[in-house]
Design an enzyme around this catalytic site. Structure first.
Site, PDB file in Angstrom:
ATOM      1  N   GLU A 303      55.398  34.370  75.369  1.00  0.00           N
ATOM      2  CA  GLU A 303      55.250  32.969  75.761  1.00  0.00           C
ATOM      3  C   GLU A 303      55.696  31.982  74.701  1.00  0.00           C
ATOM      4  O   GLU A 303      55.984  30.825  74.997  1.00  0.00           O
ATOM      5  CB  GLU A 303      53.786  32.680  76.157  1.00  0.00           C
ATOM      6  CG  GLU A 303      52.772  33.030  75.103  1.00  0.00           C
ATOM      7  CD  GLU A 303      52.216  34.432  75.287  1.00  0.00           C
ATOM      8  OE1 GLU A 303      51.058  34.655  74.965  1.00  0.00           O
ATOM      9  OE2 GLU A 303      52.954  35.314  75.763  1.00  0.00           O
ATOM     10  N   ASP A 345      93.217  25.701  67.163  1.00  0.00           N
ATOM     11  CA  ASP A 345      94.539  25.100  67.211  1.00  0.00           C
ATOM     12  C   ASP A 345      95.107  25.114  65.794  1.00  0.00           C
ATOM     13  O   ASP A 345      94.409  25.431  64.837  1.00  0.00           O
ATOM     14  CB  ASP A 345      94.499  23.684  67.807  1.00  0.00           C
ATOM     15  CG  ASP A 345      93.798  22.677  66.902  1.00  0.00           C
ATOM     16  OD1 ASP A 345      93.112  23.097  65.961  1.00  0.00           O
ATOM     17  OD2 ASP A 345      93.935  21.462  67.137  1.00  0.00           O
ATOM     18  N   ASP A 618      93.134  20.101  74.020  1.00  0.00           N
ATOM     19  CA  ASP A 618      92.191  21.178  73.705  1.00  0.00           C
ATOM     20  C   ASP A 618      90.919  21.114  74.544  1.00  0.00           C
ATOM     21  O   ASP A 618      90.109  22.044  74.508  1.00  0.00           O
ATOM     22  CB  ASP A 618      91.799  21.118  72.219  1.00  0.00           C
ATOM     23  CG  ASP A 618      92.980  21.348  71.297  1.00  0.00           C
ATOM     24  OD1 ASP A 618      93.823  22.191  71.638  1.00  0.00           O
ATOM     25  OD2 ASP A 618      93.061  20.678  70.246  1.00  0.00           O
ATOM     26  N   ASP A 711      50.761  34.733  68.389  1.00  0.00           N
ATOM     27  CA  ASP A 711      51.960  33.939  68.638  1.00  0.00           C
ATOM     28  C   ASP A 711      52.050  32.733  67.710  1.00  0.00           C
ATOM     29  O   ASP A 711      53.138  32.336  67.276  1.00  0.00           O
ATOM     30  CB  ASP A 711      51.996  33.465  70.095  1.00  0.00           C
ATOM     31  CG  ASP A 711      52.324  34.601  71.051  1.00  0.00           C
ATOM     32  OD1 ASP A 711      52.972  35.565  70.608  1.00  0.00           O
ATOM     33  OD2 ASP A 711      51.928  34.526  72.230  1.00  0.00           O
TER      34      ASP A 711
END
Length: 876
Positions: A303, A345, A618, A711
């Site tokens: 969670e 590029d 691009d 947690d």
């Protein structure tokens, strides 16, 4: 693929139509557009504005705050928690619902705050400048906003102007245009109204046609008069913008998270009903069994994953901000760490995006200061704005004055024969006081026709067949090195008068050659080497030609210089193109849709792809890549579709970003793997206990509190250290191996949970008092302590691949969070707080046994990890 096919067809149709219009005469084009040299009248303009709309293109502007907030909820684990929270609320499990609501809000707020802040920073980079163009209407020329232009308008172009729309040139004077934003070609392009179609090759694109200019490009020098052909979405720029703003497909991050979500939800759908049924059937209390099953579902769900992932990403974004990088989308950081292929590029990314003098050589190829001196005398005195190559000569001389100590101090300009497209050369005459110097520079093919002599070792030598061939060889050698070449010749004291004509350009002495190039950035070679060392293959996508691209590639350390051209890409199906992409690193003469297709094919075969670019051309490729990277001075649409914006255009900064992305992945994956295996083990332990115990092994509130403590302690993981081995290779999100990992390490914890059960049941004698609720609470307290301690301590085994784990200790923040979690768990069991959670008092002699079980578990996992790493070669 259907949308892309339509865009490709549309681009081809536009090219065909524009090429046809290019072949029209001036009268024919004006008639076709129903206009005149004096321009449209106001009624015609109004009608066309209604018909064609504003001369603007579609762009992804900044999202309003509420949409950024809603997007922050778009996370699979948030959906799982929302579902469980709703179920808990509907069944009056308020405590569980509140805990899950807090987790959801914290995760969403972290993501929203970072992405909204980044979006505002990106928007602040946009230049608030109203661009205008000189439009002739009703015989009057005036500056108007570019978005007011309509097809048929007559526009005047001058040095520095942006070209407002796709247009046909009616007249030109020394017009040079920068098309790099559309084509990627660094050098300026000559444009002229009059040209012969036979000059163009069969492979010429619409961008190669001299009498056509395009929205998104700009005038470098010269002037011209043009009539507007296409505006807004009908322009090439508009087509690129349309392609760039389509809905983006799932990135590597999105795909990986979905795979992990499916795995977790699948595991939950299997285990939770089994837990519910077993407890309902054995305990005969279906209400209690339901709440316990919900608690198990929460326990099986990582969670805190949205919060931990977003905290990781936010931490990475802050670290990148200190290095002058704006992270627009949090997920882009992890995608950056996952890329195994970086397309870039050429112009401005691995080159400096400027024209510089690279060589100045005599006729037979040796370096010659005399050539530079003559070129300077020619470049410093032309009328009007200087050409880019003139400026490059002047800049070079300013930095290398020691090479030109013999330039006359006082030069007076006498006359000039301007450049034109027939002669393709420029002559300047200057007076040094002693002599008049007529100096000409231009294209080699034209210069060789007017040169009857050659300067060899300071001596004027008549031109011979052998010398002619040697000159050709020198010119070709410079061309093969990727340079744009100009030849330089001169005559002295042609005549005394101050007026010179084209007829005077004969019997000249060819002194040598100048070679110009857009040079590689000084740090490009180092950056590409570092990227290769980190498992990232660099490939170049450019609109420039093969020779220049190959030369730059050699300079920056790209060993494979085989090239694939855009026309070849169009002739290949996806399977053939995939093979070609894997065997080529240089792709030249590409249009935007070809770039887009190459990236899409690469992604479709399991690669995680990044693309770095700054031009309008691009934008589609940036959108298609897993992570698009642009710069602050890029076109607005280019920045819109990019996930990351660099304030310094350097591949070295990218290397830092890639490592940061891999840290994000490693620390998030630590939590996922530790939590999944631990939670699976807990669920398995619950199943076993539910079968044999006459009471619940742990109450739902106790299970939720255990998960919350664990947690919360894991929120420190974003600040943990990461093994160098993990940073060395790309780290894509993947669910492969997660099942194997879970079924190996999950049951290991269940074995020691069962040992704890047996000790509590038989060793402590709870089995003899199983019907007594206080004894049940003692059992639950014992398992709570063992479960919390094993879950929390095992983090330090799972967090590194090294054996023993103490070789690479956790960061101070993680060590502190572990200590606090253990302290909080101990306080809940050892102090009067235990009554609030229905824990029983654990006798003191229980603790040594429980701690011994915990130590046995840690040792067993350490040994199992060693075997797992040795067999699979992977860990995080």
């Amino acid at each position: 693929m259907f949308i892309k096919k339509n865009h490709t067809q549309l681009a081809a149709e536009k090219q065909t139509e524009l090429k046809q219009l290019s072949g029209y005469t001036q009268d024919q084009i004006l008639a076709q557009l129903q206009t005149r040299l004096s321009g449209l009248d106001e009624a015609e303009v109004g009608q066309r504005q209604l018909q064609y709309g504003e001369n603007t293109v579609r762009s992804q502007g900044a999202l309003p705050a509420y949409r950024v907030l809603l997007a922050a909820f778009n996370d699979p684990f948030v959906y799982v928690l929302l579902f469980l929270m709703i179920v808990s609320a509907l069944t009056n499990d308020r405590d569980g619902a509140i805990v899950m609501a807090i987790m959801i809000l914290l995760s969403v707020l972290i993501r929203f705050t970072q992405e909204y802040r980044s979006q505002k920073a990106s928007a602040a980079l946009t230049k608030l400048i109203q661009n205008t163009t000189a439009v002739t209407r009703g015989g009057i020329t005036r500056e108007l906003p570019m978005d007011a232009v309509v097809p048929g308008d007559i526009v005047t172009l001058s040095t520095g102007d942006m070209i407002p729309a796709d247009a046909y040139l009616l007249t030109t004077k020394d017009l040079f245009v920068n098309q790099s934003s559309l084509t990627g070609e660094a050098m300026p392009v000559e444009k002229r109204a009059d040209f012969d179609l036979s000059e163009l090759s069969d492979e010429a694109t619409a961008f190669d046609y001299p009498n056509l200019v395009y929205m998104g490009t700009d005038v470098l020098s010269g002037s011209g008069l043009a009539v507007i052909l296409k505006t807004g979405a009908d322009t090439f720029f508009g087509d690129i913008a349309q392609s760039a703003t389509e809905v983006q497909g799932p990135s590597n991050f999105d795909t990986g998270m979905r795979q992990i979500s499916r795995f977790l939800i699948g595991m939950m759908l299997i285990l939770v009903p089994i837990v519910f049924l077993i407890n309902g059937l054995t305990k005969h209390d279906w209400s209690q069994a339901f709440f316990f099953a919900i608690a198990v579902a929460v326990g099986l769900t990582p969670e805190m994953l949205p919060m931990i992932v977003n905290s990781n990403l936010a931490k990475g974004a802050l670290a990148m901000a200190k290095k002058k990088v704006i992270v627009k989308h949090l997920h882009a950081i992890q995608n950056l760490g996952a890329i195994d292929t970086l397309f870039t590029d050429k112009t401005g990314t691995i080159t400096e995006d400027r024209v510089v003098v690279m060589r100045h050589v005599a006729a037979v190829g040796e370096k010659a200061a005399s050539v530079l001196r003559l070129a300077y005398m020619n470049s410093n005195y032309p009328t009007g704005g200087r050409h880019l190559m003139d400026q490059a000569v002047i800049d070079y001389v300013a930095k290398h004055k020691e090479e030109l100590s013999d330039i006359p101090d006082k030069l007076t300009k006498v006359d000039e024969i301007p450049f034109d497209f027939d002669r393709r050369r420029l002559t300047v005459v200057v007076d040094s006081g002693d002599h008049q110097w007529m100096i000409t520079k231009g294209a080699f093919e034209e210069m060789i026709h007017v040169s009857d002599y050659v300067l060899i070792n300071g001596q004027v030598t008549p031109m011979t067949g052998a010398l002619h061939d040697r000159l050709v060889q020198t010119n070709d050698a410079l061309n093969q090195a990727g340079m744009r070449v100009l030849a330089v010749a001169y005559r002295m004291d042609v005549h005394e008068q101050s007026v010179y004509a084209v007829a005077d350009e004969h019997n000249m002495i060819l002194a040598g050659f100048l070679g110009f190039l857009d040079p590689a950035k000084p740090d490009a070679k180092e950056a590409i080497s570092l990227l290769n060392d980190h498992g990232v293959h660099v490939k170049v996508l450019t609109g420039d030609n093969a020779i220049i691209t190959q030369h730059v590639a050699q300079q920056v350390g790209i060993a494979n210089t085989a090239v694939l051209a855009g026309n070849d890409v169009d002739d290949m199906d996806d399977q053939t193109l995939t093979k070609a992409v894997n065997t080529h690193d240089l792709f030249v003469k590409l249009n935007p849709l070809q770039q887009d297709r190459i990236i899409n094919v690469m992604k479709g075969h399991g690669h995680t792809v990044g693309f770095m670019g700054d031009g309008i051309n691009d934008a589609p490729a940036l959108r298609q890549a897993d992570v698009g990277i642009s710069v602050d001075n890029a076109a607005d649409i280019t920045k819109d579709v990019s996930g990351i914006i660099l304030l310094e255009k350097s591949l070295l900064v990218l290397e830092d970003g890639i490592l940061e992305g891999r840290r994000v992945y490693a620390n998030a994956m630590k939590y996922i793997k530790m939590t999944i295996s631990s939670n699976f083990g807990n669920a398995l332990s619950v199943l076993i206990a539910s079968i044999f115990l006459p009471f619940l092994p742990m109450l739902s509130i106790q299970l939720l509190v255990q998960n919350l403590i664990y947690d919360t302690a894991q929120m420190a993981i974003p600040w943990d250290n990461v093994d160098d081995e993990t940073l060395a290779q790309p780290t894509p999100w993947r669910a492969e191996g997660l099942f194997r990992y879970t079924v190996l390490f999950g049951p290991l914890s269940s074995i020691f949970d069962v040992l704890t059960f047996l000790f509590l049941w038989f060793g402590l004698g709870i089995g003899a008092h199983a019907a007594s609720i206080p004894w049940q609470h003692v059992f639950q307290a014992g398992w709570f302590v063992e479960g919390l301690f094993t879950q929390t301590l095992i983090v330090h085994i799972f967090r590194t691949r090294h054996i023993p784990s103490l070789r690479t200790p956790a960061s101070a923040v993680v060590l502190l969070s572990t200590a606090l979690a253990l302290a909080v768990g101990g306080l809940l069991v050892l102090t009067p707080l235990r009554t609030a959670f229905d824990f029983g008092r654990l006798p003191w002699h229980v603790w040594p046994i429980v701690l011994l079980i915990i130590a046995g578990y840690i040792l067993t996992v350490e040994i199992s990890k060693a075997l797992y790493v040795r067999r699979t070669g992977e860990w995080l």
